[in-house]
Design a protein around this motif. Sequence first.
Motif, short mmCIF file in Angstrom:
data_model
loop_
_atom_site.label_atom_id
_atom_site.label_comp_id
_atom_site.label_asym_id
_atom_site.label_seq_id
_atom_site.Cartn_x
_atom_site.Cartn_y
_atom_site.Cartn_z
N ARG A 15 0.84 -1.20 0.00
CA ARG A 15 0.00 0.00 0.00
C ARG A 15 0.87 1.25 0.00
O ARG A 15 0.60 2.21 -0.75
CB ARG A 15 -0.93 0.00 1.22
CG ARG A 15 -1.83 1.24 1.32
CD ARG A 15 -2.86 1.10 2.42
NE ARG A 15 -2.32 1.31 3.73
CZ ARG A 15 -2.63 2.33 4.54
NH1 ARG A 15 -3.49 3.27 4.12
NH2 ARG A 15 -2.12 2.44 5.73
N ASN A 19 1.13 4.13 -2.87
CA ASN A 19 0.83 5.53 -2.53
C ASN A 19 2.00 6.44 -2.89
O ASN A 19 1.79 7.57 -3.36
CB ASN A 19 0.49 5.65 -1.04
CG ASN A 19 -0.98 5.41 -0.76
OD1 ASN A 19 -1.83 5.57 -1.63
ND2 ASN A 19 -1.30 5.01 0.47
N ARG A 20 3.23 5.98 -2.65
CA ARG A 20 4.39 6.80 -3.02
C ARG A 20 4.45 6.99 -4.53
O ARG A 20 4.74 8.09 -5.02
CB ARG A 20 5.69 6.15 -2.53
CG ARG A 20 5.91 6.24 -1.03
CD ARG A 20 7.35 5.92 -0.68
NE ARG A 20 7.53 5.96 0.77
CZ ARG A 20 7.59 4.88 1.54
NH1 ARG A 20 7.50 3.68 0.98
NH2 ARG A 20 7.76 4.99 2.84
N GLU A 22 1.92 6.90 -6.63
CA GLU A 22 0.84 7.81 -7.03
C GLU A 22 1.16 9.25 -6.65
O GLU A 22 0.91 10.18 -7.43
CB GLU A 22 -0.49 7.40 -6.40
CG GLU A 22 -1.64 8.32 -6.82
CD GLU A 22 -2.99 7.93 -6.24
OE1 GLU A 22 -3.94 8.72 -6.38
OE2 GLU A 22 -3.10 6.84 -5.64
N LEU A 23 1.70 9.46 -5.44
CA LEU A 23 2.03 10.81 -5.01
C LEU A 23 3.06 11.43 -5.94
O LEU A 23 2.92 12.59 -6.35
CB LEU A 23 2.56 10.78 -3.57
CG LEU A 23 2.82 12.13 -2.92
CD1 LEU A 23 1.53 12.94 -2.80
CD2 LEU A 23 3.45 11.95 -1.53
N ASP A 153 -1.19 8.10 3.14
CA ASP A 153 -2.49 7.97 2.48
C ASP A 153 -3.24 9.30 2.49
O ASP A 153 -3.86 9.69 1.49
CB ASP A 153 -3.32 6.90 3.17
CG ASP A 153 -4.65 6.65 2.47
OD1 ASP A 153 -4.64 6.09 1.37
OD2 ASP A 153 -5.69 7.04 3.03
N VAL A 156 -1.78 11.62 -0.12
CA VAL A 156 -2.19 11.24 -1.47
C VAL A 156 -3.59 11.76 -1.75
O VAL A 156 -3.86 12.35 -2.81
CB VAL A 156 -2.13 9.71 -1.65
CG1 VAL A 156 -2.78 9.30 -2.97
CG2 VAL A 156 -0.69 9.22 -1.62
N ARG A 157 -4.50 11.59 -0.81
CA ARG A 157 -5.87 12.08 -1.01
C ARG A 157 -5.90 13.61 -1.11
O ARG A 157 -6.72 14.18 -1.84
CB ARG A 157 -6.76 11.60 0.15
CG ARG A 157 -7.12 10.11 0.03
CD ARG A 157 -8.09 9.64 1.10
NE ARG A 157 -7.41 9.37 2.35
CZ ARG A 157 -7.52 10.08 3.45
NH1 ARG A 157 -8.30 11.15 3.49
NH2 ARG A 157 -6.89 9.74 4.56
#
Length: 315
Positions: A15, A19-20, A22-23, A153, A156-157
């Motif tokens: 996860r 997330n990294r 995507e960020l 997380d 990222v959001r």
Amino acid sequence: MDMKNDQQAQREAQRMHANREELAWRIAQAIREDGTLQPLTGLHLSRTSVPLMRVHSVVEPSVAVIAQGSKEVLLGDNRYLYDPSRFLLTTVDLPRVSQVLEASKERPYLAVRLELAPTLVSAVMVEASRSLPRERAEVRAIDVSPVDGNLLDAFVRLVRLLDSPDEAQALMPLITREIIYRLLMGEQGARLRHLVMEGGYTPHIATVVKRLRQNFDQPLRIETLARELGMSVSSLQHHFKAVTAMSPLQFQKRLRLQEARRLMLSEALDAASAAYRVGYQDASHFNREYKSLFGVPPIRDVQRLREGALQSAGR
């Protein structure tokens, strides 16, 4: 039980990796060229495709997360290195020296920084008062800690909101509160609470910092400041250095010299004029202190910075 724990740890690692990734992708999409961007109030994005020289700047209370690359911050005799596995928390306005260490065109340095308003930190503290840990912490206003899955997380959001401006207005305050809550519950929670807690000296020091930032070009009257805060001069000096790693005089000097540098670069002032604007009465004294901080005299420093900017623009 061990197998179950191993599976949970593996899922958490997957996860965090996702997330990294995507960020990093979202920051790269939002800021296509080297530089900084503030797409939402209090949210700062940075991108750099080459390692940089040391940069002198003033940073407000904030939390910074790196998606790709690494960076170090120097404050006094201390060095704070952070990367995708560690975040940087700053709880008082600080003049600091920073340097991007890892960056390339293929894998640029990508980072996000969120400002932390003391009033909002205080509000979240009140709401979460029953569950907050009670440990004590150093009052130094800066440190690094491991990034956990929940904090990453939330970031990222937060960055996803750049694709939805209408949602950002409603959801950014909520995610910001979540990030503050995660910080308060983590190993730097006590450090963050120093920012707003009554009964300690850190709020007094934050007051002095604010005063120095507003009036850095005026003579420093430490006795007056101490009297207004109900502190002795020695106590104020001691607690100020405990929080900022500098004496009030060193802090003011750093602000003056950084502003003088900005004036010479952006407004094309000569060294003597810039020195006078920031509060120096003696140009030779200014030149000595400038060289002590930046390594070279003002004229050579400005020339070097301009040449570096032209070379970067020509890449």
